[in-house]
Design an enzyme around this catalytic site. Structure first.
Site, PDB file in Angstrom:
ATOM      1  CB  SER A 112      -0.880  -0.033   1.203  1.00 38.33           C
ATOM      2  OG  SER A 112      -2.057  -0.881   1.013  1.00 38.33           O
ATOM      3  CE  LYS A 115      -4.546   2.251  -0.605  1.00 38.73           C
ATOM      4  NZ  LYS A 115      -4.008   0.670  -0.283  1.00 38.73           N
ATOM      5  CB  SER A 170      -4.627   1.842   3.888  1.00 40.42           C
ATOM      6  OG  SER A 170      -3.594   1.093   2.648  1.00 40.42           O
TER       7      SER A 170
END
Length: 407
Positions: A112, A115, A170
């Site tokens: 993640s 991102k 997230s």
């Protein structure tokens, strides 16, 4: 008046140097690789596929000391802490100096922390007040057990709310929606393409996005060095810094869509002094990943780590240890720098000097000759270069001619 004389001996020396220089630029012999200090995890990590090799030229971006799969720390610096992360980097975002790293350019799976690249690519494009309706396709391929902001099909949310959901929770669902909106007519694939375009602009050479959320995808990789470049781009934005430092956000209710509150996912906010924000990640393939920034005594350090295990310290504990190590270094200690998008695209060649540390030098036509030139062509080229000053003196007053290197 002093004139230049081209002797046969001078020409012989220059010509021999030119012949040796035909082909790709030579680089200094690599120094012995230092093993990264590591701590053994209580349980061995699962077997993972081998990442692709790093192109040697790309590995030297930021400085030749960074072209290693092992440890790079400044001379005389205390040893870096032992961690389970297979790749990490500490950099000063104010000066751009890289304080140290382990396999800084090695390919690793991001999870993640990818991102942040989505934010770097699309935050400049999207109006935070724009209202977006969530489609069924936005949520179709998401595991309900994965990290989600909690949007619903048909719900309407502002782009700002989606950014908060992306960075605080997230949210993989928020990532899909933002990529679809930011991708324009091409939808989500266009958003992913924008991420890769931004990685290329930032010179994050080891980064390739396959999904907007960082969920595992084919050929999806990044590096600790690339993540520092991406962190520098995102933390330069006031809106990003405000979002990433938020601990609790209220998502307003809309017609047919109830409001709800979201809290920040586990990071170093409130746990490590001076933390400005951070982003965690985890998949079975990537293991634990982290990107965070902390400020102390006017220094703003970024830490990036990939491939960490949950024990004994976990990614947050290892990030704290690396930040402590970085803040303890004297100002100016570095092993390289974070390149800027406007810097020369290709690395400068390194000319080795026996008994001295190799440093990058400016590339010029007299140092590196094109591949494939024959001996006769090399001779002609050298003679033309040597005689150029005389031609300039003889034609400087001629009309319609330029002799300052411009066409």
């Amino acid at each position: 008046m002093t004139t230049s004389r081209v002797t046969a001996a001078t020409l012989s020396v220059i010509l021999s140097s030119a012949v040796v220089g035909v082909g790709p630029p030579t680089r200094a012999a690599a120094a012995p690789q230092l093993r990264c200090p590591a701590v053994k995890a209580p349980e061995p990590p699962p077997a993972l596929p081998s990442p692709p090799p790093v192109d040697p030229a790309a590995a030297a971006v930021g400085g030749p000391a960074l072209a290693t799969a092992g440890l790079a720390i400044p001379p005389g610096a205390p040893m870096a802490p032992a961690v389970t992360a297979t790749s990490w980097l500490v950099a000063d975002l104010n000066s751009g100096e890289v304080l140290g790293g382990c396999g800084p350019h090695e390919h690793r799976t991001p999870a993640s922390v990818q991102k942040l690249l989505l934010a770097a690519a699309l935050m400049p494009r999207l109006d935070p007040t724009q209202m977006v309706e969530v489609s069924r396709a936005d949520l179709r391929d998401l595991d309900p057990a994965s990290s989600l902001m909690g949007v619903s099909v048909g719900g309407r949310y502002s782009v700002e709310s989606l950014w908060l959901g992306l960075l605080l929770r997230s949210g993989n669902d928020a990532a899909n929606v933002l990529a679809r909106v930011g991708g324009g007519a091409d939808g989500r694939p266009g958003g992913v393409r924008a991420m890769n375009d931004e990685a290329h602009r930032l010179r994050a050479n080891q980064t390739h996005a396959a999904t907007p959320s960082g969920l595992d995808g084919p050929g999806q990789y990044t590096s600790a060095y690339d993540l520092a470049l991406i962190a520098r781009a995102t933390f330069a934005r006031e809106d990003f810094r405000r979002y990433i430092a938020t601990t609790v956000a209220q998502i307003p209710a809309q017609p047919g869509t109830p409001g709800f509150a979201i809290t920040h996912d586990t990071t170093l906010l409130g746990r490590y002094p001076g933390t400005l924000g951070g982003k965690t990640g985890f998949t079975d393939l990537a293991r634990q990943t982290y990107v965070g920034v902390a400020e102390r005594d006017g220094r703003r350090l970024a830490v990036t780590l990939l491939g960490a295990e949950t024990a004994p310290l976990g990614s947050l504990g290892e990030a704290s240890a690396l930040l402590n190590w970085g803040f303890a270094l004297r100002p100016g200690a570095s092993v390289g720098h974070l390149v800027a998008p406007e810097e020369k695209k290709y690395d400068r060649p390194v000319v080795p000097v026996k008994g001295e540390r190799s440093e990058p030098v400016e590339e010029s036509a007299s140092m590196v000759l094109p591949v494939g030139l024959g001996l006769g062509a090399v001779l002609i080229l050298v003679v033309l270069i040597l005689l150029a000053p005389f031609w300039r003196r003889g034609t400087r007053r001629g009309p319609g001619r330029s002799h300052d290197g411009k066409p």
